[in-house]
Structures are given as structure tokens and as C-alpha cells.
Design an enzyme around this catalytic site. Structure first.
Site, PDB file in Angstrom:
ATOM      1  N   HIS B  40       0.841  -1.195   0.000  1.00  0.00           N
ATOM      2  CA  HIS B  40       0.000   0.000   0.000  1.00  0.00           C
ATOM      3  C   HIS B  40       0.876   1.245   0.000  1.00  0.00           C
ATOM      4  O   HIS B  40       1.204   1.772   1.067  1.00  0.00           O
ATOM      5  CB  HIS B  40      -0.915  -0.005   1.224  1.00  0.00           C
ATOM      6  CG  HIS B  40      -1.798  -1.217   1.317  1.00  0.00           C
ATOM      7  ND1 HIS B  40      -1.356  -2.431   1.764  1.00  0.00           N
ATOM      8  CD2 HIS B  40      -3.103  -1.390   1.002  1.00  0.00           C
ATOM      9  CE1 HIS B  40      -2.349  -3.313   1.728  1.00  0.00           C
ATOM     10  NE2 HIS B  40      -3.419  -2.710   1.274  1.00  0.00           N
ATOM     11  N   GLY B 128      -4.831  -3.268  11.455  1.00  0.00           N
ATOM     12  CA  GLY B 128      -5.008  -3.812  10.122  1.00  0.00           C
ATOM     13  C   GLY B 128      -6.487  -4.051   9.865  1.00  0.00           C
ATOM     14  O   GLY B 128      -7.055  -3.531   8.906  1.00  0.00           O
ATOM     15  N   LEU B 130      -9.791  -2.892  10.007  1.00  0.00           N
ATOM     16  CA  LEU B 130     -10.078  -1.460  10.100  1.00  0.00           C
ATOM     17  C   LEU B 130     -11.008  -1.118  11.258  1.00  0.00           C
ATOM     18  O   LEU B 130     -11.852  -1.903  11.657  1.00  0.00           O
ATOM     19  CB  LEU B 130     -10.630  -0.943   8.773  1.00  0.00           C
ATOM     20  CG  LEU B 130      -9.560  -0.905   7.666  1.00  0.00           C
ATOM     21  CD1 LEU B 130     -10.197  -0.660   6.297  1.00  0.00           C
ATOM     22  CD2 LEU B 130      -8.525   0.175   7.956  1.00  0.00           C
ATOM     23  N   ASN B 202      -8.883  11.122   2.369  1.00  0.00           N
ATOM     24  CA  ASN B 202      -8.491  11.200   0.952  1.00  0.00           C
ATOM     25  C   ASN B 202      -9.599  10.726   0.020  1.00  0.00           C
ATOM     26  O   ASN B 202      -9.475  10.804  -1.187  1.00  0.00           O
ATOM     27  CB  ASN B 202      -7.167  10.460   0.705  1.00  0.00           C
ATOM     28  CG  ASN B 202      -7.254   8.972   1.008  1.00  0.00           C
ATOM     29  OD1 ASN B 202      -8.249   8.317   0.693  1.00  0.00           O
ATOM     30  ND2 ASN B 202      -6.204   8.422   1.594  1.00  0.00           N
ATOM     31  N   HIS B 290      -3.887   2.908  -3.689  1.00  0.00           N
ATOM     32  CA  HIS B 290      -4.156   2.516  -2.297  1.00  0.00           C
ATOM     33  C   HIS B 290      -3.520   1.172  -1.981  1.00  0.00           C
ATOM     34  O   HIS B 290      -2.858   1.016  -0.963  1.00  0.00           O
ATOM     35  CB  HIS B 290      -5.672   2.453  -2.076  1.00  0.00           C
ATOM     36  CG  HIS B 290      -6.075   1.835  -0.775  1.00  0.00           C
ATOM     37  ND1 HIS B 290      -6.488   2.558   0.312  1.00  0.00           N
ATOM     38  CD2 HIS B 290      -6.119   0.538  -0.377  1.00  0.00           C
ATOM     39  CE1 HIS B 290      -6.755   1.746   1.317  1.00  0.00           C
ATOM     40  NE2 HIS B 290      -6.554   0.514   0.924  1.00  0.00           N
ATOM     41  N   GLU B 448     -20.499  -3.710  22.348  1.00  0.00           N
ATOM     42  CA  GLU B 448     -19.616  -4.827  22.656  1.00  0.00           C
ATOM     43  C   GLU B 448     -18.310  -4.750  21.862  1.00  0.00           C
ATOM     44  O   GLU B 448     -17.235  -5.090  22.379  1.00  0.00           O
ATOM     45  CB  GLU B 448     -20.320  -6.151  22.349  1.00  0.00           C
ATOM     46  CG  GLU B 448     -21.606  -6.384  23.121  1.00  0.00           C
ATOM     47  CD  GLU B 448     -22.813  -5.701  22.501  1.00  0.00           C
ATOM     48  OE1 GLU B 448     -22.682  -5.132  21.389  1.00  0.00           O
ATOM     49  OE2 GLU B 448     -23.884  -5.718  23.130  1.00  0.00           O
ATOM     50  N   HIS B 510     -30.722 -14.957  21.844  1.00  0.00           N
ATOM     51  CA  HIS B 510     -29.891 -14.666  23.015  1.00  0.00           C
ATOM     52  C   HIS B 510     -29.222 -15.915  23.597  1.00  0.00           C
ATOM     53  O   HIS B 510     -28.416 -15.804  24.519  1.00  0.00           O
ATOM     54  CB  HIS B 510     -30.722 -13.973  24.099  1.00  0.00           C
ATOM     55  CG  HIS B 510     -30.989 -12.534  23.806  1.00  0.00           C
ATOM     56  ND1 HIS B 510     -31.497 -12.104  22.589  1.00  0.00           N
ATOM     57  CD2 HIS B 510     -30.814 -11.403  24.545  1.00  0.00           C
ATOM     58  CE1 HIS B 510     -31.626 -10.790  22.612  1.00  0.00           C
ATOM     59  NE2 HIS B 510     -31.213 -10.338  23.775  1.00  0.00           N
ATOM     60  N   ARG B 557     -26.366 -18.053  33.830  1.00  0.00           N
ATOM     61  CA  ARG B 557     -27.396 -17.179  34.379  1.00  0.00           C
ATOM     62  C   ARG B 557     -28.071 -17.865  35.565  1.00  0.00           C
ATOM     63  O   ARG B 557     -28.369 -17.261  36.577  1.00  0.00           O
ATOM     64  CB  ARG B 557     -28.448 -16.888  33.318  1.00  0.00           C
ATOM     65  CG  ARG B 557     -29.631 -16.113  33.861  1.00  0.00           C
ATOM     66  CD  ARG B 557     -30.836 -16.117  32.936  1.00  0.00           C
ATOM     67  NE  ARG B 557     -31.886 -15.282  33.471  1.00  0.00           N
ATOM     68  CZ  ARG B 557     -33.177 -15.404  33.190  1.00  0.00           C
ATOM     69  NH1 ARG B 557     -33.567 -16.306  32.325  1.00  0.00           N
ATOM     70  NH2 ARG B 557     -34.072 -14.609  33.719  1.00  0.00           N
TER      71      ARG B 557
END
Lengths: 705, 705
Positions: B40, B128, B130, B202, B290, B448, B510, B557
Site C-alpha cells: 500500500h 489492520g 479497520l 483522501n 491505495h 460490545e 440470546h 445465568r
């Protein structure tokens, strides 16, 4: 702050019965949670007027046919307040009765803890994991535009029978989840005028007052995304501490919804300020009321505030129910009028009508796979991602329902159908991407999670079939949506390229190691990893022939040899759809036998190892196993024919963690795998350094004998 | 647009050598990528002045000691432009040399494709994937405040030796990822004045012009989060199409950075508008630049533009390097001055200094676990989440380095150390949560993923040890950060409660099914699932004794029986740290033998089944296996002592997918598991309906014999 009394401003056509119905909603919500002893009463109580307004006055839908294509869609992103939806489905007569509300959150009821798609009529999508619903709603709005483009592109805005609205109700929790941020930003870019999100800004979540974690100006954030933003404030923040200040201004909400509907060049966001659990005298505005039963005393107190008999439970006046169930007649009339229009459209558009009918059944057209490419045997071969791209290109004309794109990796994922326009507002086109609002190539941006949620929304909306690409390692970013696709049994396809350490130079963060195993762990997801170009073709064929489940196709970045199919002992790809098949038997069938099982890019290693073993007099069978889920679904006889129980010497080879392979190779078998992170270097080096060689496979085979 | 020439505005102290050094950065970036053939180059070229300004002029750090505690931190959220960092590490003399740049992205080099923490000196965190870096930077800024609170709370703002800045460089991709949205919203709430994010706007990503997917007003979005926002525009958008308009106004950026530093009540966001790959004559402002090598011709053309010899590669003038390496001397002086101050602080604060020294080594204090609770045998028992909460409460006074919270599920996750203040700006306190900026209880909001990234940032920053809770099913939402914690070997602890269908009424969305398997698949992550309250205590003991890896503790739980430890044949919890141990041998040791292996809430089923089997004359051993990773690390002898090879009859029982258990139970074994989604009902009903009963385990054992 505690507000014991309040007032309301109602629309002009609102009657006493409407007001009573809204209060009935609150009482039912409190009763239903109290009966089962757990659940989420607060939001269902305070949002009662909003939900009632939507279901009874605003939305175009028909309780008698929850699948009517022309209906407005409703997404309850905050699925925990399932009662908000269930009670409207009951009052409107969509199929739920009072007994269903009484059996809330109990075994086999129609009213599970969170709304489940395919389980309860009128539930458009499974929600509960927060934020997903906003992404789903964005997907629905995109699907509606794409479908309109397929069926009725010439109609003026708002004049097509394929025009309808997507409404989404979201909570403070939804707003905080990243997936909703991603989807909302993209919705702005896409100018989704058919989408309205109502944000129930009650500023209470499980940890009570959200001020500890959420202080942003959410309305301003949505303005920054390019949405049309309105605020409807029932709390009256200018004098929030005063009593008697809570004003349920339903009329203001109605006006805002109407304005949102009329804004067609942007999605709409309505921040609705409420007090959770209003008008429960003590529980209102508390985190407890969000996720716990109010307690018998508070339920009784609430009933008294509302003029209900505190001794009664599940009290619904007959005239109230008769009033709300009149929605059935109104809905029937709406659909009938639409049907007449639809019949005219069918007659005027026979080809489109045929496509519509086919898509409605998710049927594939005859000969849909006639043009699929075949690849000549080639040692150098081709990357399976590239083969996948060719398949998509060939399918473009045959399957207009198929559309998709990538999370900013189009060229790497080979997800673009060549020559197809992008799905874009005209002013968003770029030098590289031409398109229009009805286009086909999706650009999700660097937003894998929203991509997943949006694909789910597309798939539940109508007959189109979405696919979306990213690197396999980033399947982690979209995993919650992948799970929901599997839970909902949606036919969406994930294109996950760069599927191993074979990705090479980008290194450990980009090299999947555990992902194949982790994805296979998800019930109901087909994980497909083709071994060469022709297997890739067959994999797409099989995936598209399923309409009741999602699949992820794991594809190589690097070239893979194309095996000589149907010659030289190599099998055709006919049995790819069975998940595993004998690619070739090496050796003379005498002496010791070993079965080498590979997936994807490692099948070539099994082949090379088998050649070495055969040279040593060992009969080695190479099994290509592109999809374990499909293989598991085969009958015993077929599975035995591929991996005979009598052959205990077995080796699996896959550039991923060993987890799960013992089931295939058995106690005597060997697993060639990688149980640590990768490294940055060219892929040949990485494979060699980490022991993915024909020699290693052959040695494992000898070890297993 | 193509801009072939441009101009620059430099700070007053900027010399010819500085300008030449910046251009050297661009040339090195182009050369390094060209040499390896992939990578890059674009951003490293256009961001050269910004990176140089930061590393050489703005940041307080010492190339000779990249672990100096007083340093400013730098996070390259856009890890793909690793060269942006590597070249500064080279020029500044942090340990990289020209040969390292020449071996970019090759096996065993110090310059892998993305920056890796622990691999290259000066890399603060692995980036790395993102968006993660922004979350990490937020975590660092939070950690800095917490550490200051521990060591030097009385100092005036900016006057403590523990004050420093966290700088984060982010790209268009980082900005789109949901995790950055989550973290940025929380950073606003937390008023992190020590954080500055520079957004390299950019507007080019892999799919080229970002207009197809990103049209939001990002600066306005950050204003909505409550950040201090500035824009530095080098592209000059008012006349963007004109030539010679690109103005690298380094002075404006310097001023903005200085202003950002001075704003201490809010995090700062600087939108820096650049042209990617500037000044490459053809590659600039393209998606190709890029992520691809520019090509020999374009590299040569760029060198000509910059006045470099197009025939030479990796050209670094001696005087340039001497100039930039002067940073070593400046850095040494900075640290020496800090060290002197530090010595004074140590003397004045002996107790805090001792804590500091201990935390710097991540050593646990003597007797740290002396007060841990023990739980009496009890059939009714206690939920392991509740036991976990008690452990945390007891540790509060012993381990000031331990802190954490929940993603809006504090009460459900039992993550709050009783009585400890919240980590909050004073004005964010609520009725329920008192606190202060140096507090201890973290409120992540319903975020989270950001929680995961923030915990990673906290752990790399200093000696504190973070934990964070959510439901196990939502580990999916944070999975990319969990992976990075494992990859970086960070001692963070995930508290994942509601760890099975035993969650009950909230239903399938859940109820985790595949999560234990999916998390075990992650290399380097310890997945710990204690069977009762006392195992929970021992699990926390073991987890905290490890400083080189993350762990996730899966907690129930529902109440679980507390086994009678050390009596009646039941083992103590001493061997919990070994991952698996014989809980109890049932039967007389005669007749047939079977081993029943359970985890967590299902160990009680194994015990009950063993009682039934023993009554039938079958000797059944119950093995509790709270952590497979710890067990795998034991020697053969210990493992054999727990699960003897000779006993082929084995049953595993865990309320999760069967995947992975064949490895333990072998060909003859049986796996009691669930391979489909759960259901909404009370947990007893759900367990029974899905076959998790003592009878089913006993039947499986007989089947296995």
C-alpha cells in the site's frame, strides 16, 4: 423525575376508543410480563401510542395476509420490547389472540422472548441482537427500490404498486451498536426515501440513565449522515423536572411520520422523546422497568392510573377490540384495491409478471445454469475467487434476482457482474462506477456488519437474492448477521475470499485461521470451500439451488490447479452438491489403503501426496470435501461410499485449525492443520513454513497407517 | 483530477532537510512496495508530511526506549499503510534500518504487511482490521486517565508526568467501520481530552472514489459525538479541479494539533483532506495507488517530480538521515528529564511507586487471592455469574489494577465491584452510578465491539488489567477484537454470562449454541467455563495468574449446585488451573468403566448420571473440564491420569454444538450436545426438551460402553 399524570394530544380522527385501546396496550404489556415473571414491559407501555398509531392509522397492511407484497414493512429493531409488536398483532387481528399474550415467553408459544421470523405471522424479521433491525430495514428499503426497478421502473415516484414504506422502531441500544451506524451512513448515501426510523429516545437502558454511556446528539449524527431528521418531544425537556409535563403528542408524531413519508430523497429519522414505562407511577423512567416485571403492586397502581380494574388481568373491553379489529376490513380493502392494480400491471407487463411470479416462489428458471463456465485442466490453474467472478458474470442475464457486491473489496472478491450498473443514486456515480437507483452492483463501503444485516433485510423483503463479499477473516465483523441469516434460514450468500494463509503478505491480521471451523459451528450455515475452478462453478450451482438457508463460499486468493475432470481417473464435479466425493483413487487398489480428505486449496496437496504414496504401493483415495454440511446430509450409504468405515487410515488437510476434523478422520487419523496465527510473506513460503506440503500430508498418511 | 505540482506551507522551524526528509519518505514508500511487488504505497506517500510532523516535531517519545512510560502513543488505525509507521521508525532511529524497509512484507522481516505488536519496536498495537485502532486509541486514552488516577491524581491538568497524548491516524475505511463509531461516541461521553484522531480524508478506498459508499459529513458526525473538530484541507475544495492547488499546509496541521492538545475537556478530531499518493503524477487520487505497487515507470516519474534520481532505489541522503536521527538525542533528553521527575515522584509517593513497579511487571501482590470467597456445598447453589461478581468484589481492594464493566449489562453480568466508583466525567454521573474521572467501573454502553477494542487499548497502554462483560451470544459482536487480543497475547478478560440455552426466556437470538466452539477455535484464547461457584473462584485465580493471553469466562445465568468440595469423594478446586480434573469417581471401581466429561452447568448432569450408572454397577468417573486450552497444555501423564487411554467409553456433555468434542471422547465416545438453535421458555423446560438430562447422559454412557 417522576411524572404521575400527563396529557395527550391526539389526531383529529382519534376517538375515545383509540385512547382506551392505547391504554389497553399498556395494561396488557404489564400483565403479560407480570404473568410470566420476566420480560420487558417498560418500552411496550410508553411506546403504546406510537405503535398503535403506526399499526392502526399509518401503515398500509392487511392483518389477513401478512405476506401481501404491497404492505408497508415494520421492523422492531429493539426486539426485546416484543410486546410492542405482539400486542398490535393481537389488536389488529394478525393472528395472535389474548391467550398468546398470556403465554408470552413460554415453550412453543407464538410469543417468544424476541420476535422470530417464520414463527409468528406479522413478524417481518428476527430481531433482538441490537442494531440489526436498523440494518435489516435499510436492506428492505434497498430491496424495495431494486424490486421496483425490476418490475415497474417507469412509474412516477409514489405511483407504483411496488412503492411502500419501511418503518423501523429503534431504541437507545440500537443507536449505540456499530452496525446501525454503518447501515445508517450507507442509507444516507443511498438516499432511501422509503425508510423511516423512529428512535425511541427514552434515555434508559439496562444500566439505567444512559448519560453514563451515551451523550451524543444522535439527531445531529443522523443529519450528518444526510437523513431528514425530526424530533418529537413528549418529555418537554425545557421543563423536564416539573410534574404533569409529559405530553403524549400523538398528533405531532403523526405529522412527523407524514412528513417523513413525503420526503423521498432521504431516509427519515424521528427522535421521539419518551419516558419509559409511562405511566407506571414508580417504575417509569427506570432501568428496572426496561427488563423486569413491574411487580404486582406497580401493575395494579398503573391500572388505577389508567382507569382499569386493578383486580382484573388481561382486561380488554369488547368495544375496544371490535374497534381495533376493524383494521382487518380496512386492510382487506387496501389489498383488494392493490390486487386490482396488480392485475392490470400483470396484463400490461407479461414478462415482468412472469419474473415476479417466479421470484415470489424463489424458483430458478429453466436452463438457468446452462451457460456456466467450465475450466480446462490446467496445472497453473486459476484462483477460485476468479472462477467465482466468472460464474456471477454468466448468471447475470439468467438470474435478474441475483445481485450483490462487496464491502469495498469488489476487485479482490470478484463480486462484480461485469457490465452491470451500480445500485446508486445518480449523483453518487463515480468515474469507476456508473449506475442508477435501480442498479445491481452493491457498494457497502468498509462495513461488513451492515452488509450482513442489509443482506438479511433484502432477503426477507422479497424475491431477490443478495450476495456480499469480504475477506474470510472479516467474516468475524459480520458474524452476528451471519448467525441471524442462518437462524432465519435466509438464502443469502457470503462470498469470503482470501480464505487462508494463502492470502500471503498482508499477514496474520488478514489470514483466517479459525474462521472455517468457527463458521461451521453456526447451525444452519453451509460453509463451502471449493478445490478448483470447476468445483467453484458447481458450488454456486448447489448454493443457488437451496432457498432455505444461507451459504458462505470460501475462495482462494491464489491460483489453484484446475483438475482434469472426467479424465485420468478424476471425477466430474457432479457430486460437489453432496458435500464430499472421491476426486480420484490413486494406486492399484492393492496393499494398504488410506483416505486423504482435503478442502479448497489443500486438495492439490492431497493429490500430490497420493501420487507419492501410490508410488510407494499405498492405495490413496483423495476425497474433496467442499461442504461438510452437505456431506452430513447424505445418507449412510453415500457417506460410506466416499469414506469407508473399514479404512481407518485417514488424513485431513485444510489450512485452518484442526477443530472438528477428528469427527472425519477418527482416532487413527491424522489432521494436517494450523493451530496458530499466520505470517506476512508470499504464500508459497507461508504454506511451506507452516507444514502445508505434499510431503507432510504423505508423512501423516504413513503415520496413520 | 490530476495535480502535477503543488506547494507546501511549512512551520517556521522547518528546514530544507525536513522537506527533503518528507520527500524521502514518499520515495521509500514507493520503492519498498515496488520491490516486494505488493502493498500500500499511496497513503504512506501523501501522509508523509503528517507522519513526519508527528514523529519528528510533535510527539514526545524516545527512539531509544519505545517502552518509556511517559511517551505519547501513536496508533496507526489504518494498518495497511504500515509504511507510514515503518519509515518514521527508520528515520527516527527506533530500531528499523533501510534493510528492514527493503524486506517489507517478507518472511521473518520486522516489517510485515500490517504493524504487529510485540514484533516490531515502536508498534504500539496490532492494527489492520479497520476501525480497531480508533477503539484501541480510545482505550489507551482511558487507561492513561485511570493510571494517572492511581498514581498522581492530585496533579493539575497537564502537570503530571503521567500526562501524555494519544494520537491516532485513521482512514476512510476506519471511519466507516461500526467499531470506530461506537468507540468515538463513548470517547465523547468520556471527554477524553488526551486523544487526538487525525482522519486522513483522501476519499479513496479500494473501490476508488468513496462517493459510492460514503457521503456523510464525518466532521459533523464527530461534532455530534461531542468532539472538538477541526478541518485541515490540503485539497482546497473550493477550486478542486484546478491544477497546482494541492497545498501541503503542514503549518496548519501543526496548529491544529497544538490546539487539539490544548483542548482537554474533549477528544479532538482533525479531518485532514489529502490526495492519496500525491505527488505521483498518474497514480495520485486512484484506488489502485491505495493497494498496489505503482509500477516502475510511475515510481521513476514520482522521483523526478521530487528531484530524486529515478535510477536509484531506497535513496536516503546521509544528511537527511543524520537530521532525522537527531530525534534520538532529543528523545533521550526528554526521557531523562522525565526520569528525574519520576524519581522525585517515587520518593514522594513510595506506596504508589511500589504499585507502579508491581504493575509495570504485571506481578500480582503477595496474598492477592487470600480473601477470595469459598462457597458451601449447596444443592440449590448459586449462578456462576453471581460467584464471579463476588470474586471481583473481593479482589477490588487487593488488585487496584483490575477494573472493568459491561456493555450495558452490569447487573446481569455481575461485573461491578461493589462500592467502586464509575469511571466517568463528573457531570455524567447518574442516580444509579456515582463516579469520577479516575473511577473504576466502566460503562461501555451497548457497544460490545468497542468494548473489546477499548480493552485491548487499555491492556497495551500500561499495567492495568481490564475486564468486560456481555452475554456469551454477543461475543460475536466483539469477535474481531477478541481475536486481536489473542493475537497480541493481551491479558484481558471477557466475562461472558448467560452462557447457554440456560438463559431461558429470551430465546434463540440470546441463547449461545455455537459460541463455545467458535471461541475455542481462536488460537491463544482461553475459554473457561466453570461448573460451580468454587470453580468460578479458581477460574478467576488461574486467569489472573496468566499475563500473556486473554481469557473468556463463560458463566451461567441460572443457579448451579455447589459441589461438596474435598468431601464425599469430590475433588477440591486445586486442579481447575489444569483445565480438567477428576471431580469424583463414582462406583466401586469394579466392572465397566466410563468417563463422563462435562463443562459448566452440565457437570451436574454428569454427576447425576454417574450416580445412576454407579447404581447399576458401572464405575463412572466425572471429569470437570473448565478449560480445554489449559488441559491441552498439561503433560501426557496428567492428561492420562484424568482421562485414561484405556477407557474408551466416554461421554461429553456441554450445552453447545458437538464440534470439537470427538477429540476428547474418541471414536467410541458419545457427545451430548445441541446442534440447532434454542427456544424461548424457562430454562428447565428448554434443557429437558433439548435432551440435557442425567438420563440422556447415562444412556449415552451405556451406548458408549
Amino acid at each position: 423525575m417522576t411524572t404521575t399524570t400527563g396529557s395527550a394530544i391526539h389526531p383529529a380522527d382519534w376517538t375515545e376508543l383509540d385512547a382506551r385501546a392505547v391504554d389497553t396496550v399498556r395494561v396488557l404489556a404489564a400483565d403479560a410480563v407480570q404473568k410470566v415473571g420476566n420480560g420487558h414491559p417498560g418500552t411496550a407501555m410508553s411506546l403504546a401510542p406510537a405503535a398503535y398509531l403506526l399499526f392502526q392509522k399509518v401503515m398500509r397492511h392487511n392483518p389477513g395476509n401478512t405476506k401481501w407484497a404491497g404492505r408497508d414493512r415494520f421492523v422492531l429493531s429493539c426486539g426485546h420490547t416484543a410486546l410492542t409488536l405482539y400486542i398490535q398483532l393481537y389488536l389488529g387481528g394478525f393472528g395472535l389472540e389474548l391467550d398468546d399474550l398470556k403465554s408470552l415467553r413460554t415453550w412453543d408459544s407464538k410469543t417468544p422472548g424476541h420476535p422470530e421470523y417464520g414463527h409468528t405471522d406479522g413478524v417481518e424479521v428476527t430481531t433482538g441482537p441490537l442494531g440489526q433491525g436498523i440494518g435489516n430495514a435499510v436492506g428492505m428499503a434497498m430491496a424495495a427500490r431494486r424490486e421496483r426497478g425490476l418490475f415497474d421502473p417507469e412509474a412516477a415516484p409514489g405511483q407504483s404498486l411496488f412503492d411502500h414504506q419501511v418503518y423501523c422502531l429503534a431504541s437507545d441500544g440500537d443507536i449505540q451498536e456499530g452496525v446501525s451506524s454503518e447501515a445508517s451512513s450507507l442509507a444516507g448515501t443511498q438516499r432511501l426515501g422509503n425508510l423511516t426510523v423512529i428512535y425511541d429516545q427514552n434515555q434508559i437502558s439496562i444500566e439505567d440513565d444512559t448519560n453514563i454511556a451515551l451523550s451524543e446528539d444522535t439527531a445531529a449524527r443522523y443529519e450528518a449522515y444526510g437523513w431528514h431528521v425530526q424530533t418529537v418531544d413528549w418529555v418537554n425537556p425545557s421543563d423536564r423536572d416539573g410534574a404533569e409535563r409529559y405530553v403524549e403528542n400523538v398528533e405531532a408524531l403523526r405529522v412527523a411520520l407524514e412528513e417523513a413519508r413525503q420526503v423521498t430523497d432521504r431516509p427519515s429519522f424521528i427522535a421521539l422523546r419518551t419516558i419509559i414505562a409511562w405511566p407506571a407511577p414508580n417504575a417509569q423512567n427506570t432501568g428496572k422497568s426496561h427488563g423486569s416485571a413491574l411487580g404486582a403492586d406497580e401493575v395494579a397502581a398503573t391500572k388505577e392510573v389508567l382507569g382499569f380494574d386493578p383486580e382484573q388481568t388481561f382486561q380488554v373491553d369488547e368495544d375496544v377490540l371490535a374497534h381495533t379489529r376493524a383494521l382487518q376490513q380496512r386492510g382487506r380493502e387496501l389489498e383488494e384495491a392493490w390486487d386490482a392494480e396488480f392485475a392490470r400491471w400483470q396484463e400490461a407487463n407479461p414478462e415482468r409478471a412472469a419474473l415476479y411470479a417466479r421470484m415470489a416462489e424463489r424458483a430458478l428458471p429453466e436452463g438457468w445454469d446452462a451457460d456456466l463456465p467450465t475450466f480446462e485442466a490446467d496445472e497453473k490453474g486459476v484462483a477460485t475467487r476468479k472462477a467465482s467472478g466468472k460464474v456471477l458474470g454468466e448468471l447475470a442475464s439468467r438470474l435478474p434476482e441475483l445481485w450483490g457486491g462487496s464491502a469495498d473489496l469488489a476487485e479482490s472478491n470478484n463480486t462484480t457482474m461485469e457490465g452491470e450498473p451500480s445500485f446508486l443514486p445518480t449523483d453518487r456515480q463515480t468515474k469507476m462506477w456508473a449506475g442508477d437507483p435501480y442498479g445491481r452492483t452493491l457498494h457497502f463501503g468498509v462495513r461488513e456488519h451492515a452488509m450482513g444485516a442489509i443482506m438479511n433485510g433484502i432477503a426477507v423483503h422479497g424475491g431477490t437474492r443478495p450476495y456480499g463479499g469480504t475477506f474470510l477473516t472479516f467474516s468475524d465483523y459480520m458474524r452476528p448477521s451471519v448467525r441471524l441469516a442462518a437462524l432465519m434460514k435466509l438464502p443469502v450468500t457470503f462470498v469470503w475470499t482470501h480464505d487462508s494463509i494463502g492470502l500471503g503478505e498482508d499477514g496474520p491480521t488478514h489470514q483466517p485461521i479459525e474462521h472455517l471451523a468457527a463458521l461451521r459451528a453456526i447451525p444452519g450455515l453451509d460453509v463451502v470451500r471449493p478445490a478448483d475452478a470447476n468445483e467453484t462453478v458447481a458450488a454456486w450451482q448447489a448454493v443457488l439451488s437451496h432457498t432455505d438457508r444461507p451459504a458462505g463460499i470460501a475462495l482462494s486468493r491464489q491460483n489453484l490447479p484446475t483438475f482434469p475432470r472426467g479424465t485420468n481417473g478424476f471425477a466430474t464435479t457432479e457430486d460437489v452438491r453432496r458435500g464430499a466425493y472421491v476426486l480420484k483413487d490413486f494406486g492399484d487398489g492393492q496393499g494398504e489403503h488410506v483416505v486423504l480428505i482435503g478442502t479448497g486449496s489443500e486438495v492439490q496437496l492431497a493429490v500430490a501426496a497420493a501420487e507419492q504414496l501410490a508410488a510407494d504401493g499405498i492405495s490413496a483415495r483423495v476425497v474433496s470435501m467442499p461442504c461438510r454440511e452437505w456431506f452430513d446430509a447424505q445418507d449412510d450409504a453415500y457417506r460410506e461410499s466416499v469414506i469407508p468405515a473399514a479404512v481407518r487410515a485417514r488424513v485431513s488437510v485444510e489450512a485452518g485449525v484442526p477443530q472438528g476434523w477428528r469427527e472425519i478422520v477418527g482416532d487413527a487419523g491424522r489432521i494436517v492443520a494450523i493451530d496458530h496465527y499466520g505470517a506476512s510473506a508470499d504464500y508459497q513460503r507461508v504454506f511451506a513454513e507452516f507444514g502445508f506440503t505434499a510431503e507432510a500430508v504423505a508423512a501423516a498418511a504413513r503415520d496413520s497407517l
